[in-house]
Design a protein around this motif. Structure first.
Motif, PDB file in Angstrom:
ATOM      1  N   LEU A   1       0.825  -1.206   0.000  1.00 27.78           N
ATOM      2  CA  LEU A   1       0.000   0.000   0.000  1.00 27.78           C
ATOM      3  C   LEU A   1       0.863   1.261   0.000  1.00 27.78           C
ATOM      4  O   LEU A   1       0.557   2.233  -0.696  1.00 27.78           O
ATOM      5  CB  LEU A   1      -0.942   0.009   1.201  1.00 27.78           C
ATOM      6  CG  LEU A   1      -2.147  -0.907   1.079  1.00 27.78           C
ATOM      7  CD1 LEU A   1      -2.855  -1.058   2.413  1.00 27.78           C
ATOM      8  CD2 LEU A   1      -3.111  -0.373   0.027  1.00 27.78           C
TER       9      LEU A   1
ATOM     10  N   ALA B   1       2.089   1.784  -3.467  1.00 25.63           N
ATOM     11  CA  ALA B   1       1.008   2.281  -4.319  1.00 25.63           C
ATOM     12  C   ALA B   1       0.758   3.768  -4.056  1.00 25.63           C
ATOM     13  O   ALA B   1       0.568   4.541  -5.000  1.00 25.63           O
ATOM     14  CB  ALA B   1      -0.268   1.474  -4.073  1.00 25.63           C
ATOM     15  N   ILE B   2       0.782   4.162  -2.799  1.00 23.45           N
ATOM     16  CA  ILE B   2       0.553   5.562  -2.445  1.00 23.45           C
ATOM     17  C   ILE B   2       1.709   6.435  -2.933  1.00 23.45           C
ATOM     18  O   ILE B   2       1.489   7.565  -3.369  1.00 23.45           O
ATOM     19  CB  ILE B   2       0.324   5.696  -0.921  1.00 23.45           C
ATOM     20  CG1 ILE B   2      -1.024   5.057  -0.545  1.00 23.45           C
ATOM     21  CG2 ILE B   2       0.380   7.150  -0.478  1.00 23.45           C
ATOM     22  CD1 ILE B   2      -1.224   4.840   0.936  1.00 23.45           C
TER      23      ILE B   2
ATOM     24  N   ARG C   1       0.932   6.937  -6.503  1.00 24.64           N
ATOM     25  CA  ARG C   1      -0.313   7.692  -6.703  1.00 24.64           C
ATOM     26  C   ARG C   1      -0.774   8.274  -5.378  1.00 24.64           C
ATOM     27  O   ARG C   1      -1.686   7.754  -4.739  1.00 24.64           O
ATOM     28  CB  ARG C   1      -1.381   6.777  -7.286  1.00 24.64           C
ATOM     29  CG  ARG C   1      -1.020   6.240  -8.668  1.00 24.64           C
ATOM     30  CD  ARG C   1      -2.102   5.357  -9.176  1.00 24.64           C
ATOM     31  NE  ARG C   1      -3.336   6.132  -9.243  1.00 24.64           N
ATOM     32  CZ  ARG C   1      -4.267   5.949 -10.127  1.00 24.64           C
ATOM     33  NH1 ARG C   1      -4.131   5.024 -11.036  1.00 24.64           N
ATOM     34  NH2 ARG C   1      -5.365   6.678 -10.121  1.00 24.64           N
TER      35      ARG C   1
ATOM     36  N   GLY D   1      -2.599  10.622  -4.558  1.00 20.73           N
ATOM     37  CA  GLY D   1      -3.993  11.044  -4.483  1.00 20.73           C
ATOM     38  C   GLY D   1      -4.979   9.895  -4.448  1.00 20.73           C
ATOM     39  O   GLY D   1      -6.195  10.111  -4.464  1.00 20.73           O
ATOM     40  N   ASP D   2      -4.503   8.678  -4.372  1.00 24.32           N
ATOM     41  CA  ASP D   2      -5.369   7.494  -4.353  1.00 24.32           C
ATOM     42  C   ASP D   2      -6.006   7.358  -2.971  1.00 24.32           C
ATOM     43  O   ASP D   2      -5.421   6.795  -2.048  1.00 24.32           O
ATOM     44  CB  ASP D   2      -4.565   6.247  -4.708  1.00 24.32           C
ATOM     45  CG  ASP D   2      -5.413   4.997  -4.807  1.00 24.32           C
ATOM     46  OD1 ASP D   2      -6.564   4.981  -4.322  1.00 24.32           O
ATOM     47  OD2 ASP D   2      -4.912   4.008  -5.381  1.00 24.32           O
ATOM     48  N   VAL D   3      -7.194   7.895  -2.834  1.00 19.89           N
ATOM     49  CA  VAL D   3      -7.889   7.915  -1.543  1.00 19.89           C
ATOM     50  C   VAL D   3      -8.174   6.494  -1.065  1.00 19.89           C
ATOM     51  O   VAL D   3      -8.020   6.201   0.126  1.00 19.89           O
ATOM     52  CB  VAL D   3      -9.186   8.748  -1.631  1.00 19.89           C
ATOM     53  CG1 VAL D   3      -9.994   8.651  -0.346  1.00 19.89           C
ATOM     54  CG2 VAL D   3      -8.858  10.202  -1.947  1.00 19.89           C
ATOM     55  N   ASP D   4      -8.566   5.606  -1.963  1.00 18.49           N
ATOM     56  CA  ASP D   4      -8.870   4.227  -1.547  1.00 18.49           C
ATOM     57  C   ASP D   4      -7.654   3.554  -0.920  1.00 18.49           C
ATOM     58  O   ASP D   4      -7.777   2.875   0.108  1.00 18.49           O
ATOM     59  CB  ASP D   4      -9.375   3.402  -2.728  1.00 18.49           C
ATOM     60  CG  ASP D   4     -10.745   3.843  -3.204  1.00 18.49           C
ATOM     61  OD1 ASP D   4     -11.518   4.389  -2.396  1.00 18.49           O
ATOM     62  OD2 ASP D   4     -11.054   3.641  -4.394  1.00 18.49           O
ATOM     63  N   ALA D   5      -6.494   3.732  -1.517  1.00 21.37           N
ATOM     64  CA  ALA D   5      -5.273   3.148  -0.954  1.00 21.37           C
ATOM     65  C   ALA D   5      -4.955   3.773   0.398  1.00 21.37           C
ATOM     66  O   ALA D   5      -4.545   3.072   1.330  1.00 21.37           O
ATOM     67  CB  ALA D   5      -4.102   3.319  -1.917  1.00 21.37           C
ATOM     68  N   GLN D   6      -5.171   5.073   0.516  1.00 24.07           N
ATOM     69  CA  GLN D   6      -4.931   5.756   1.791  1.00 24.07           C
ATOM     70  C   GLN D   6      -5.858   5.193   2.877  1.00 24.07           C
ATOM     71  O   GLN D   6      -5.429   4.940   4.001  1.00 24.07           O
ATOM     72  CB  GLN D   6      -5.168   7.269   1.645  1.00 24.07           C
ATOM     73  CG  GLN D   6      -4.276   7.943   0.643  1.00 24.07           C
ATOM     74  CD  GLN D   6      -2.991   8.476   1.239  1.00 24.07           C
ATOM     75  OE1 GLN D   6      -2.724   8.333   2.416  1.00 24.07           O
ATOM     76  NE2 GLN D   6      -2.193   9.102   0.403  1.00 24.07           N
TER      77      GLN D   6
ATOM     78  N   ARG E   1      -7.353   2.219   2.924  1.00 24.42           N
ATOM     79  CA  ARG E   1      -6.962   0.836   3.239  1.00 24.42           C
ATOM     80  C   ARG E   1      -5.740   0.805   4.154  1.00 24.42           C
ATOM     81  O   ARG E   1      -5.663  -0.023   5.062  1.00 24.42           O
ATOM     82  CB  ARG E   1      -6.717   0.044   1.960  1.00 24.42           C
ATOM     83  CG  ARG E   1      -8.008  -0.302   1.231  1.00 24.42           C
ATOM     84  CD  ARG E   1      -7.797  -1.347   0.162  1.00 24.42           C
ATOM     85  NE  ARG E   1      -6.844  -0.927  -0.858  1.00 24.42           N
ATOM     86  CZ  ARG E   1      -7.149  -0.347  -2.015  1.00 24.42           C
ATOM     87  NH1 ARG E   1      -8.407  -0.119  -2.314  1.00 24.42           N
ATOM     88  NH2 ARG E   1      -6.212  -0.007  -2.885  1.00 24.42           N
TER      89      ARG E   1
ATOM     90  N   VAL F   1      -5.150  14.674   1.546  1.00 22.91           N
ATOM     91  CA  VAL F   1      -5.552  14.271   0.192  1.00 22.91           C
ATOM     92  C   VAL F   1      -7.034  14.564  -0.047  1.00 22.91           C
ATOM     93  O   VAL F   1      -7.426  14.928  -1.152  1.00 22.91           O
ATOM     94  CB  VAL F   1      -5.255  12.770  -0.031  1.00 22.91           C
ATOM     95  CG1 VAL F   1      -5.871  12.256  -1.305  1.00 22.91           C
ATOM     96  CG2 VAL F   1      -3.744  12.534  -0.032  1.00 22.91           C
TER      97      VAL F   1
END
Length: 75
Positions: free
Chosen positions: A16, A19-20, A23, A25-30, A32, A56
């Protein structure tokens, strides 16, 4: 079936974070990452992750309230 390796949560945290980093700005990853760190009881990291999530997505009241509650628990 359903048996996980003991280091699976730590590997998920690493994945994760990668991935962050790619990206931010990936709210879903943040989200999780916050959930997983909470499950692992890594409180300092949870607080830092919640702060990044609010940075974010500052207009999401749920994230702001979650951070406020975390700060109150942390004090």
């Amino acid at each position: 079936f359903g048996v996980r390796a003991p280091n699976a949560p730590l590997r998920a945290v690493t994945a994760l974070r990668r991935a962050i980093a790619l990206r931010p700005g990936d709210v879903d990853a943040q989200v999780r990452l916050v959930q997983l760190l909470t499950q692992l009881a890594r409180l300092d990291e949870v607080l830092a992750a919640r702060r990044r999530l609010v940075a974010v997505a500052p207009r999401n009241p749920d994230y702001v309230m979650d951070l406020a509650e975390e700060l109150m628990r942390y004090e």
